[in-house]
Design an enzyme around this catalytic site. Structure first.
Site, PDB file in Angstrom:
ATOM      1  N   LYS A   9      35.490  41.595  38.313  1.00 48.38           N
ATOM      2  CA  LYS A   9      35.826  41.399  39.720  1.00 48.38           C
ATOM      3  C   LYS A   9      34.573  41.575  40.590  1.00 48.38           C
ATOM      4  O   LYS A   9      33.533  42.035  40.091  1.00 48.38           O
ATOM      5  CB  LYS A   9      36.939  42.386  40.098  1.00 48.38           C
ATOM      6  CG  LYS A   9      38.251  42.135  39.322  1.00 48.38           C
ATOM      7  CD  LYS A   9      39.292  43.207  39.640  1.00 48.38           C
ATOM      8  CE  LYS A   9      40.613  42.942  38.929  1.00 48.38           C
ATOM      9  NZ  LYS A   9      41.615  44.004  39.218  1.00 48.38           N
ATOM     10  N   TYR A  49      47.781  35.875  40.826  1.00 49.06           N
ATOM     11  CA  TYR A  49      48.475  37.115  41.166  1.00 49.06           C
ATOM     12  C   TYR A  49      49.865  36.856  41.748  1.00 49.06           C
ATOM     13  O   TYR A  49      50.359  37.661  42.548  1.00 49.06           O
ATOM     14  CB  TYR A  49      47.642  37.940  42.146  1.00 49.06           C
ATOM     15  CG  TYR A  49      46.493  38.694  41.492  1.00 49.06           C
ATOM     16  CD1 TYR A  49      46.718  39.588  40.449  1.00 49.06           C
ATOM     17  CD2 TYR A  49      45.179  38.518  41.934  1.00 49.06           C
ATOM     18  CE1 TYR A  49      45.674  40.287  39.856  1.00 49.06           C
ATOM     19  CE2 TYR A  49      44.122  39.224  41.339  1.00 49.06           C
ATOM     20  CZ  TYR A  49      44.383  40.108  40.306  1.00 49.06           C
ATOM     21  OH  TYR A  49      43.349  40.805  39.725  1.00 49.06           O
ATOM     22  N   PHE A  57      50.197  45.847  48.759  1.00 52.46           N
ATOM     23  CA  PHE A  57      48.746  45.857  48.567  1.00 52.46           C
ATOM     24  C   PHE A  57      48.148  44.456  48.413  1.00 52.46           C
ATOM     25  O   PHE A  57      46.934  44.306  48.310  1.00 52.46           O
ATOM     26  CB  PHE A  57      48.373  46.718  47.350  1.00 52.46           C
ATOM     27  CG  PHE A  57      48.930  46.249  46.024  1.00 52.46           C
ATOM     28  CD1 PHE A  57      48.331  45.210  45.318  1.00 52.46           C
ATOM     29  CD2 PHE A  57      50.065  46.855  45.484  1.00 52.46           C
ATOM     30  CE1 PHE A  57      48.837  44.783  44.101  1.00 52.46           C
ATOM     31  CE2 PHE A  57      50.583  46.425  44.256  1.00 52.46           C
ATOM     32  CZ  PHE A  57      49.962  45.390  43.573  1.00 52.46           C
ATOM     33  N   ARG A  85      43.056  45.238  26.722  1.00 55.98           N
ATOM     34  CA  ARG A  85      43.729  46.114  27.696  1.00 55.98           C
ATOM     35  C   ARG A  85      43.377  47.570  27.418  1.00 55.98           C
ATOM     36  O   ARG A  85      43.142  48.349  28.339  1.00 55.98           O
ATOM     37  CB  ARG A  85      45.252  45.917  27.626  1.00 55.98           C
ATOM     38  CG  ARG A  85      45.738  44.565  28.141  1.00 55.98           C
ATOM     39  CD  ARG A  85      45.763  44.455  29.632  1.00 55.98           C
ATOM     40  NE  ARG A  85      46.787  45.287  30.252  1.00 55.98           N
ATOM     41  CZ  ARG A  85      47.098  45.222  31.552  1.00 55.98           C
ATOM     42  NH1 ARG A  85      46.478  44.371  32.375  1.00 55.98           N
ATOM     43  NH2 ARG A  85      48.022  46.003  32.042  1.00 55.98           N
ATOM     44  N   THR A  91      45.383  50.869  34.999  1.00 53.31           N
ATOM     45  CA  THR A  91      45.133  50.168  36.268  1.00 53.31           C
ATOM     46  C   THR A  91      44.477  51.075  37.297  1.00 53.31           C
ATOM     47  O   THR A  91      43.537  50.672  37.984  1.00 53.31           O
ATOM     48  CB  THR A  91      46.473  49.627  36.823  1.00 53.31           C
ATOM     49  OG1 THR A  91      47.072  48.798  35.828  1.00 53.31           O
ATOM     50  CG2 THR A  91      46.257  48.832  38.096  1.00 53.31           C
ATOM     51  N   ARG A 102      37.253  50.927  33.006  1.00 52.61           N
ATOM     52  CA  ARG A 102      37.618  51.552  34.286  1.00 52.61           C
ATOM     53  C   ARG A 102      37.369  53.060  34.254  1.00 52.61           C
ATOM     54  O   ARG A 102      36.975  53.657  35.261  1.00 52.61           O
ATOM     55  CB  ARG A 102      39.079  51.241  34.611  1.00 52.61           C
ATOM     56  CG  ARG A 102      39.303  49.778  35.008  1.00 52.61           C
ATOM     57  CD  ARG A 102      40.784  49.440  35.040  1.00 52.61           C
ATOM     58  NE  ARG A 102      41.061  48.090  35.517  1.00 52.61           N
ATOM     59  CZ  ARG A 102      42.215  47.465  35.334  1.00 52.61           C
ATOM     60  NH1 ARG A 102      43.200  48.070  34.668  1.00 52.61           N
ATOM     61  NH2 ARG A 102      42.408  46.252  35.814  1.00 52.61           N
ATOM     62  N   ASN A 112      38.776  48.189  40.808  1.00 57.14           N
ATOM     63  CA  ASN A 112      38.825  48.622  39.403  1.00 57.14           C
ATOM     64  C   ASN A 112      38.097  47.700  38.424  1.00 57.14           C
ATOM     65  O   ASN A 112      38.383  47.672  37.243  1.00 57.14           O
ATOM     66  CB  ASN A 112      40.269  48.913  38.980  1.00 57.14           C
ATOM     67  CG  ASN A 112      41.160  47.696  39.052  1.00 57.14           C
ATOM     68  OD1 ASN A 112      40.684  46.593  39.350  1.00 57.14           O
ATOM     69  ND2 ASN A 112      42.439  47.871  38.756  1.00 57.14           N
ATOM     70  N   HIS A 115      39.626  42.551  35.274  1.00 55.45           N
ATOM     71  CA  HIS A 115      40.996  42.107  34.986  1.00 55.45           C
ATOM     72  C   HIS A 115      41.096  41.708  33.524  1.00 55.45           C
ATOM     73  O   HIS A 115      40.165  41.121  32.974  1.00 55.45           O
ATOM     74  CB  HIS A 115      41.361  40.886  35.846  1.00 55.45           C
ATOM     75  CG  HIS A 115      42.604  40.198  35.367  1.00 55.45           C
ATOM     76  ND1 HIS A 115      43.859  40.604  35.756  1.00 55.45           N
ATOM     77  CD2 HIS A 115      42.803  39.181  34.487  1.00 55.45           C
ATOM     78  CE1 HIS A 115      44.765  39.854  35.146  1.00 55.45           C
ATOM     79  NE2 HIS A 115      44.139  38.975  34.371  1.00 55.45           N
ATOM     80  N   GLU A 126      47.029  32.368  32.363  1.00 52.53           N
ATOM     81  CA  GLU A 126      45.818  32.639  33.152  1.00 52.53           C
ATOM     82  C   GLU A 126      44.648  31.763  32.705  1.00 52.53           C
ATOM     83  O   GLU A 126      43.876  31.291  33.542  1.00 52.53           O
ATOM     84  CB  GLU A 126      45.475  34.126  33.055  1.00 52.53           C
ATOM     85  CG  GLU A 126      46.532  34.985  33.763  1.00 52.53           C
ATOM     86  CD  GLU A 126      46.310  36.486  33.647  1.00 52.53           C
ATOM     87  OE1 GLU A 126      46.971  37.234  34.384  1.00 52.53           O
ATOM     88  OE2 GLU A 126      45.470  36.920  32.817  1.00 52.53           O
TER      89      GLU A 126
HETATM   90  P1  IDP Z   1      46.281  45.413  35.924  1.00 54.15           P
HETATM   91  O1  IDP Z   1      45.063  44.784  36.583  1.00 54.15           O
HETATM   92  O2  IDP Z   1      45.918  46.685  35.201  1.00 54.15           O
HETATM   93  O3  IDP Z   1      47.053  44.444  35.068  1.00 54.15           O
HETATM   94  P2  IDP Z   1      48.400  45.142  37.921  1.00 54.15           P
HETATM   95  O4  IDP Z   1      49.500  46.108  38.136  1.00 54.15           O
HETATM   96  O5  IDP Z   1      48.739  43.818  37.300  1.00 54.15           O
HETATM   97  O6  IDP Z   1      47.260  45.887  37.094  1.00 54.15           O
HETATM   98  O7  IDP Z   1      47.710  44.896  39.337  1.00 54.15           O
HETATM   99  C1  IDP Z   1      46.774  43.860  39.501  1.00 54.15           C
HETATM  100  C2  IDP Z   1      45.619  44.354  40.355  1.00 54.15           C
HETATM  101  O8  IDP Z   1      46.098  44.617  41.666  1.00 54.15           O
HETATM  102  C3  IDP Z   1      45.022  45.694  39.891  1.00 54.15           C
HETATM  103  O9  IDP Z   1      44.067  45.554  38.854  1.00 54.15           O
HETATM  104  C4  IDP Z   1      44.395  46.183  41.170  1.00 54.15           C
HETATM  105  O10 IDP Z   1      43.154  45.494  41.423  1.00 54.15           O
HETATM  106  C5  IDP Z   1      45.404  45.724  42.206  1.00 54.15           C
HETATM  107  N1  IDP Z   1      46.397  46.774  42.506  1.00 54.15           N
HETATM  108  C6  IDP Z   1      47.490  47.110  41.794  1.00 54.15           C
HETATM  109  N2  IDP Z   1      48.165  48.107  42.370  1.00 54.15           N
HETATM  110  C7  IDP Z   1      47.492  48.405  43.495  1.00 54.15           C
HETATM  111  C8  IDP Z   1      47.693  49.366  44.537  1.00 54.15           C
HETATM  112  O11 IDP Z   1      48.633  50.138  44.549  1.00 54.15           O
HETATM  113  N3  IDP Z   1      46.751  49.366  45.548  1.00 54.15           N
HETATM  114  C9  IDP Z   1      45.688  48.509  45.570  1.00 54.15           C
HETATM  115  N4  IDP Z   1      45.467  47.592  44.608  1.00 54.15           N
HETATM  116  C10 IDP Z   1      46.348  47.545  43.588  1.00 54.15           C
HETATM  117 MG    MG Z   2      48.221  42.803  35.586  1.00 52.93          MG
END
Ligand code: IDP
Ligand code: MG
Length: 149
Positions: A9, A49, A57, A85, A91, A102, A112, A115, A126
């Site tokens: 990212k 997304y 968010f 993963r 996350t 991370r 973070n 992805h 994707e």
């Molecule tokens: P992942 O990237 O570990 O699969 P997901 O739940 O699919 O996690 O969320 C996608 C992305 O959205 C996360 O990697 C993060 O960048 C962002 N994200 C998820 N939850 C939050 C939040 O509560 N606040 C801000 N950003 C979030």
């Molecule tokens: Mg995800």
């Protein structure tokens, strides 16, 4: 062979972590079959997304992801979706184990670094959003005889 979609990212690009992150997946034995630096257009962010579009968010996530170039990749190997993963970590970096990307390089859920697809089905979806088949190479890594028994 299984494939996954990984993306460094914009924070990872700005912090100079692309090489370090690629090295981790290379050394594990996975094979990069596509890669490109790109600032994502809004349409592809929305598609990528889609599951989060209604979350509170999402506006912040969208502006973060579009704030600069990302490094998009397709990686291939045995169990690459789940292992990636695991290598990426939880996350929320506050919960990511040390030794994960991370867990070693991030502090906040909204920054973070990387992805990774969460299932084989998601990976297919994707990859097709971000790459054409022509952009993906098919080749044998010379060390595969010492990676796979
Ligand atoms: P992942 O990237 O570990 O699969 P997901 O739940 O699919 O996690 O969320 C996608 C992305 O959205 C996360 O990697 C993060 O960048 C962002 N994200 C998820 N939850 C939050 C939040 O509560 N606040 C801000 N950003 C979030
Ligand atoms: Mg995800």
């Amino acid at each position: 062979m299984e494939q996954t979609f990984l993306m460094v990212k914009p924070d990872g690009i700005q912090r100079g972590l692309v090489g370090e992150i690629i090295s981790r997946f290379e050394r594990r034995g996975f094979k990069m079959v596509a890669g490109k630096l790109e600032t994502l257009p809004e349409a592809r962010v929305l598609e990528h997304y889609a599951e989060h579009a209604q979350k509170p968010f999402f506006p912040g996530l969208k502006s973060y992801i579009m704030s600069g170039p990302c490094f998009l990749m397709v990686w291939e190997g045995k169990n690459v979706v789940q292992i990636s993963r695991d290598m990426i970590g939880a996350t929320n970096p506050m919960e990511s184990a040390p030794g994960t990307v991370r867990g070693d390089y991030a502090l906040e859920i909204g920054m973070n670094v990387i992805h990774g697809s969460d299932s084989v089905e998601t990976a297919k979806r994707e990859i097709s959003i971000h790459f054409t088949p022509a952009e993906c190479s098919s080749y044998t890594r010379i060390d595969e005889v010492y990676l796979y028994e």
